[in-house]
Design an enzyme around this catalytic site. Structure first.
Site, mmCIF file in Angstrom:
data_model
loop_
_atom_site.group_PDB
_atom_site.id
_atom_site.type_symbol
_atom_site.label_atom_id
_atom_site.label_comp_id
_atom_site.label_asym_id
_atom_site.label_seq_id
_atom_site.Cartn_x
_atom_site.Cartn_y
_atom_site.Cartn_z
ATOM 1 N N HIS A 163 -2.387 -0.996 -1.069
ATOM 2 C CA HIS A 163 -2.450 -1.319 0.362
ATOM 3 C C HIS A 163 -2.148 -2.786 0.625
ATOM 4 O O HIS A 163 -1.877 -3.166 1.770
ATOM 5 C CB HIS A 163 -3.815 -0.938 0.942
ATOM 6 C CG HIS A 163 -4.949 -1.813 0.490
ATOM 7 N ND1 HIS A 163 -5.782 -1.474 -0.552
ATOM 8 C CD2 HIS A 163 -5.378 -3.008 0.925
ATOM 9 C CE1 HIS A 163 -6.689 -2.421 -0.719
ATOM 10 N NE2 HIS A 163 -6.469 -3.367 0.160
ATOM 11 N N ASP A 194 -4.286 3.546 -5.375
ATOM 12 C CA ASP A 194 -4.309 2.253 -4.689
ATOM 13 C C ASP A 194 -4.002 1.098 -5.645
ATOM 14 O O ASP A 194 -4.690 0.074 -5.633
ATOM 15 C CB ASP A 194 -5.661 2.037 -4.011
ATOM 16 C CG ASP A 194 -5.589 0.975 -2.910
ATOM 17 O OD1 ASP A 194 -4.481 0.460 -2.671
ATOM 18 O OD2 ASP A 194 -6.629 0.645 -2.320
ATOM 19 N N SER A 272 -9.033 -7.865 -2.324
ATOM 20 C CA SER A 272 -8.274 -6.698 -2.779
ATOM 21 C C SER A 272 -7.282 -7.076 -3.866
ATOM 22 O O SER A 272 -6.514 -8.032 -3.723
ATOM 23 C CB SER A 272 -7.518 -6.072 -1.609
ATOM 24 O OG SER A 272 -8.378 -5.340 -0.789
#
Length: 582
Positions: A163, A194, A272
């Protein structure tokens, strides 16, 4: 804990797991609102003084050592309770033992680097995204920028979250302590897990950096350190915690369920893609999402090494990301003794009952509804659908399936009508009627007489109805999203997305996101077949059968002639998307 009462007329708030990339409206610095939200450190209250006079201490003149005549026998206790003030300690002394408190020297910068050498392999990821516009599928949305984290692994590659680089236009990487941003190229994007794999062609980027090494799966209460570039500053950030839970988790971005670690270390926007290290400096996971809810604090999630290594090996083996296979079934627990007896199970047999089988899955040739799956690849499945994981732990048997690769075979043992069968099944990925991703491709569309036809996907629903699309989308679309199965690999759910108002479609303006069932009496299988049927139609009228018993009828020649004027009015370059022209 007692649950709060639900208020009438409002939807109950549920815990929401969110991905943690820091998004900005442009390529500049983050907004100053982040500084307003930062919490200031609380002042430590001074310890309470004992009754009477404070006891005298003797100071040495030539050093920083302080000798207490009567001090605590526990250095840890004294270190957490004493406050130095003008050479005296305002603290009640409980023992008669003397001790010497030595002020430790400040750590040098080069010593800190040597403690965690892998921190130099953590990079900051800058990405410019250009998302598709599902409301106007012939164009894209305004670009925006985001920053996240990543880390260098062997083979001149960098790992980050999928993402973090979704719908990327440009990706740049910056090393720790460097002022240069290097343009990166994306090798593979794993939407389900992911994870994304990047590389940099510039040799200067790889100089002086040792790649991160992967460690084994940590145990509960093992210490972890999350390193990255979260919101609140531009330099590297380190947070620490422990592994608090390990189970099959729902991956928000991938809309799948894979093995995940829950930790209590702070994971914020920008973390992230950053690595989570164990106490030996080896990577045990990738930070990717956290739980946002009014009743929880410091719950973050990490992608563990088995999932990471599966992604890397999948790319190395096939040259691209092929995905995680699934066992294309829906199953039911067999914990009820009467149900087990009715299904013909012996007392020593355990397993789960097959409710439905995906028509597009390879398992449909072997497994039938009401079969009892007893084992997968020789591992017995319990009545609650779990299998042994580690000492004292159990986990859902889908973990065994996710450890396999697409195209590999697995031995599945089933009980059918009191007989045991073994099937050698070739595993494949999931084919959903409403796909969870469009994998970076622009959305498909077809326009005739102002009617914009589109294929439904989860990004489409999220674009039309927001993050709460599971509440706000039409019930029939949600029912198909949650429960319908694709009958063939090319089946799509086609809808009238909107009607571009013109004289020819008067009376049809209010049709929005309604499924198209048939065209001139023929079922609509997918968007391409609908476009082909309309373009090749030589009948007098175009008739579209929609849900809720609605019909749309247009004169064929008039509709095709009006389409050109409508495209010109709305500056639409083509009546059909490029993928449908082939």
């Amino acid at each position: 804990m007692e649950q709060p009462k639900r208020k009438r007329g409002r939807k109950p708030k549920k815990p929401v797991a969110e991905t943690m990339d820091l998004q900005m409206p442009n390529a500049g610095a983050p907004s100053t609102s982040a500084l307003d939200e930062a919490e200031l450190p609380e002042e430590r209250p001074s310890p309470q003084r004992g009754r009477g006079r404070p006891r005298k201490v003797r100071r040495r003149n030539t050093s920083k050592e302080v000798v207490a005549e009567k001090g605590s026998s526990s250095p840890l206790w004294r270190g957490s309770q004493m406050v130095a003030s003008n050479g005296e300690y305002n603290d009640p002394l409980r023992h008669n033992l003397a001790m010497v408190a030595v002020e430790p020297p400040a750590p040098r910068w080069d010593q800190v680097v040597k403690v965690v050498p892998s921190m130099d392999a953590v990079v900051k990821v800058f990405c410019v995204h250009t998302e598709p516009n599902f409301s106007l599928p012939w164009q894209r949305k305004r670009q925006y920028s985001s920053s996240s984290s990543g880390f260098i692994i062997g083979g001149r590659r960098v790992l980050t979250n999928a993402h973090s680089v979704e719908h990327y236009t440009q990706v740049k990487l910056k090393k720790r302590g460097s002022d240069t941003k290097y343009v990166a190229s994306v090798l593979a994007i794993g939407t389900e897990c992911d994870i994304a794999l990047l590389t940099v062609s510039d040799d200067e980027f790889w100089k002086g950096v040792s790649p991160v090494e992967f460690g084994s799966l940590p145990a509960l209460q093992d210490a972890v350190t999350v390193v990255g570039y979260p919101i609140g500053g531009d330099t590297i950030s380190v947070t620490s915690g422990v592994v608090s839970r390990m189970e099959i988790l729902s991956y928000v971005h991938g809309s799948t369920e894979l093995l995940g670690l829950q930790i209590d270390a702070a994971i914020n926007s920008g973390n992230s893609g950053g690595p989570a290290f164990n106490d030996k400096g080896k990577c045990v996971g990738i930070a990717f999402q956290s739980l946002k809810h009014e009743d929880v604090e410091n719950i973050g999630y990490v992608i563990p090494t088995p999932v990471i290594l599966h992604f890397i090996h999948d790319y190395e083996k096939s040259g691209e990301y092929t995905g995680f296979p699934i066992l294309g079934i829906e199953w039911q627990k067999m914990e009820n003794p009467d149900l087990r007896k009715a299904m013909g199970m012996m007392p020593d047999q355990k397993g789960v009952r097959v409710r439905r089988v995906e028509p597009t899955a390879p398992e449909s040739e072997f497994i039938k509804p009401s079969d009892i799956i007893l084992s997968f690849d020789g591992v017995d499945i319990a009545n609650d659908g779990t299998v042994p994981f580690r000492h004292g732990e159990r986990i859902g048997f889908s973990y065994l399936v996710s450890q396999k690769y697409t195209g590999e075979n697995a031995v599945v043992k089933v009980l059918r009508e009191k007989k045991v069968y073994e099937f050698n099944i070739k595993l494949a990925t999931h084919k959903r009627l409403i796909p969870a991703h469009i994998r970076g491709k622009p959305p498909s569309y077809y326009i005739i007489a102002g009617f914009v036809f589109a294929a439904i996907s989860v990004p489409y629903l999220r674009s039309e109805y927001g993050k709460d699309y599971e509440y706000d989308a039409p019930v029939k679309l949600l029912d198909k999203h949650l429960h319908s199965m694709a009958q063939s690999h090319d089946e799509q759910l086609v809808v009238v997305s909107q009607v571009l108002v013109a004289d020819i479609n008067i009376g049809y303006e209010d049709i929005v996101n309604t499924q198209v069932l048939a065209f001139n009496g023929k079922p609509v299988k997918n968007l391409k077949s609908l476009a082909t049927m309309v373009e090749n139609c030589d009948e007098e009228f175009l008739r579209f059968d929609l849900e809720y018993q609605q019909i749309v009828v247009l004169q064929t020649k008039t509709a095709k002639a009006a389409t050109k004027d409508i495209l010109l009015t709305h500056c639409i370059p083509s009546a059909v998307s490029d993928d449908l022209k082939a």
